[in-house]
Design an enzyme around this catalytic site. Structure first.
Site, PDB file in Angstrom:
ATOM      1  N   SER A 358      61.914  39.296   9.511  1.00  0.00           N
ATOM      2  CA  SER A 358      62.457  38.567  10.348  1.00  0.00           C
ATOM      3  C   SER A 358      63.892  39.392  11.243  1.00  0.00           C
ATOM      4  O   SER A 358      64.776  39.752  10.734  1.00  0.00           O
ATOM      5  CB  SER A 358      62.886  37.281   9.864  1.00  0.00           C
ATOM      6  OG  SER A 358      61.992  36.402   9.342  1.00  0.00           O
ATOM      7  N   HIS A 448      63.450  29.460   7.931  1.00  0.00           N
ATOM      8  CA  HIS A 448      62.918  29.761   6.733  1.00  0.00           C
ATOM      9  C   HIS A 448      63.785  29.264   5.397  1.00  0.00           C
ATOM     10  O   HIS A 448      62.868  28.858   4.382  1.00  0.00           O
ATOM     11  CB  HIS A 448      62.861  31.376   6.604  1.00  0.00           C
ATOM     12  CG  HIS A 448      61.927  32.164   7.591  1.00  0.00           C
ATOM     13  ND1 HIS A 448      60.704  31.908   7.501  1.00  0.00           N
ATOM     14  CD2 HIS A 448      62.281  32.898   8.530  1.00  0.00           C
ATOM     15  CE1 HIS A 448      60.118  32.598   8.401  1.00  0.00           C
ATOM     16  NE2 HIS A 448      61.016  32.947   9.365  1.00  0.00           N
TER      17      HIS A 448
END
Length: 508
Positions: A358, A448
């Site tokens: 990410s 997340h």
């Protein structure tokens, strides 16, 4: 979803029989830029909203911007056209009828259908003029509500205001439901809310209507109503074009790039609404690799050999993109990842490792705002001592100066090692310690960690593109998803201690 071949040569459309990944040469006929029709106003504003809400603010963002739109001034604002008094009066009657009539009133439904068609065919300047009238009607309702509290005693005024608020709220909801009942009404409302969000500051009368629509979307787009479908190279060409246009994390540069991302050792899944079957709401791209991915360049390498799926060990979620700015605030990204994990475990029963690669989109913005004192506190005494030995940096270095230095390319390996140590340490501090209203400051971390993942590893020079350097000095992060630990990790986040892997904990 029906399958339709992409318009390419027969040799390139066939599945590759060789063990190697498809090469750019095999898709030379389709490597040109994707043709697309003129996007709607909502699509042109997609990236703008993604920056505000999480394009990398949720996990991803909206459609890419088109430059040079005709109704656009240089500052990005659209000037409304002037409606004639007669046209405005007719429009007000039409909207009032839609607001006040019963849900089953056929004349009001026809008026809503006419307005929807008119708005959809209008230019951005004309759309803003129509929105201005809608906002004025909503503002007039708000003024009537305020006037109810000016006269009489406090108790009766409060009761009157409360009753009027309920009546006006019911009228707005009925108004919106009328559009939703029409064919193509739901896609229209999604695009319409995108426009409302963009113009809300200039047209405060839209606020109540936009908020009501957002609340309705939370019901109409409930995750139980959404359908999860894979997107493959055999999906309709129109859907593949949208995938390229909506990708918000790592731009898809060509058809060859897209085919690489949809090869046999990759997966792509998207949520669809039954009433918007050709429009993905959010999608995730997955790569199967032998180890937890440390850089995006390896994942996107079109010449890399195919992975042997019989030995697959890691599933890496390397891109998650929201596609509809009009659905801002409607959360279904967390359900997407959990559903995809379930799907992958069915297809690959031995697969146990799930992680992301990410971006850290807010890192540079945070770092460059730090004073010398704040930077010293973030680095800690040990790293500050190492920093003092670097002659290329002046004493009392600020966050902005540190950011510039981290983006430089020193020749000495000792300086390169120091860069990495300081960069990773600052990134770990930012992800684990920097919060806003009790939540992680970084929007992707917020997403997340809010799903129950943990910050597993900081990756130095994982994204050396211009975008990667601009966002986070080229760093990326792995968030680890362990299905049995998701609930416990989420509780840690609620308690103010986000879950961290050992490698990240050692950096703090």
């Amino acid at each position: 979803m029906s399958a339709m071949s992409v318009p390419i040569s027969p040799s390139s459309s066939a599945s590759s029989a060789s063990p190697g990944r498809s090469t750019p040469g095999s898709v030379a006929d389709v490597s040109a830029p994707v043709p697309s029709s003129k996007p709607s106003l909502g699509e042109r504003l997609g990236q703008w909203f993604g920056r505000g809400a999480g394009k990398t603010g949720g996990p991803g963002g909206g459609p890419k911007d088109d430059k040079g739109d005709k109704g656009d001034k240089g500052d990005g604002k659209v000037a409304p056209v002037k409606l004639s008094p007669r046209a405005e009066s007719a429009l007000r009657r039409q909207l009032t009828q839609c607001l006040s009539a019963r849900q089953t009133d056929s004349a009001a439904n026809e008026a809503a259908r006419e307005f929807m068609a008119r708005y959809g065919a209008a230019s951005p300047e004309e759309q803003l003029a129509l929105l201005t009238v809608v906002a004025d009607i909503c503002a007039s309702d708000g003024n009537a509500l305020a006037d109810a509290g000016k006269d009489g005693d406090g108790a009766s005024a409060k009761r009157a205001a409360s009753g009027l608020a309920g009546a006006l709220g019911s009228a707005r909801v009925r108004f919106l439901k009328r559009f939703n009942a029409l064919p193509d009404g739901l896609p229209f409302l999604v695009r319409w809310r995108s426009d409302m969000l963009h113009h809300r500051a200039a047209l405060p009368g839209l606020a109540a209507l936009e908020e009501d629509l957002g609340s309705l979307f939370s019901t109409w787009f409930d995750v139980g109503l959404l359908e999860l479908h894979p997107i493959t190279w055999d999906s309709p060409a129109s859907l593949l074009e949208k995938l390229m246009r909506y990708e918000a994390v790592h731009e898809i540069s060509s058809w060859a790039d897209l085919r690489n991302r949809l090869d046999s050792d990759r997966r792509c899944y998207a949520f669809f609404h039954p009433r918007m079957p050709r429009e993905p709401l959010i999608f995730v791209e997955v790569a199967f690799v032998p180890d937890m991915a440390a850089d995006v360049h390896s994942l996107l390498d079109e010449k890399a050999p195919l992975e042997d799926l019989r030995r697959v060990r890691w599933a890496i979620f390397y891109s998650i993109s929201n596609t509809q700015p009009g659905l801002r605030g409607v959360s279904f990204g967390n359900f997407l990842l959990k559903r995809v994990i379930d799907e992958l475990q069915v297809d690959f029963p031995k697969l146990r490792n799930f992680a992301t690669l990410s971006p850290i989109p807010g890192f540079n913005d945070w770092l460059k705002q730090l004073s010398a004192q704040a930077l010293a506190e973030a680095l800690g005494p040990k790293r500050m001592k190492s920093l003092a030995q670097e002659t290329s940096l002046v004493s009392g270095v600020s966050g902005a100066q540190m950011m510039t230095w981290l983006q430089s390319s020193p020749e000495r390996k000792s300086v390169q090692a120091l860069q990495r140590s300081l960069g990773e340490g600052l990134a770990a501090h930012y992800l684990a310690r920097e919060t806003v209203r009790g939540q992680p400051r970084d929007p992707v971390a917020r997403f997340h960690l809010g799903n129950g993942a943990r910050v597993e590893r900081i990756n130095w020079h994982a994204d050396l593109s211009k975008k990667g350097a601009k966002q986070s000095c080229g760093m990326m992060v792995n968030y680890l998803y362990e299905p049995d630990e998701l609930d416990a990790n989420l509780q840690r986040l609620i308690d103010g201690e986000p879950a961290l892997g050992r490698a990240v904990s050692r950096l703090l």
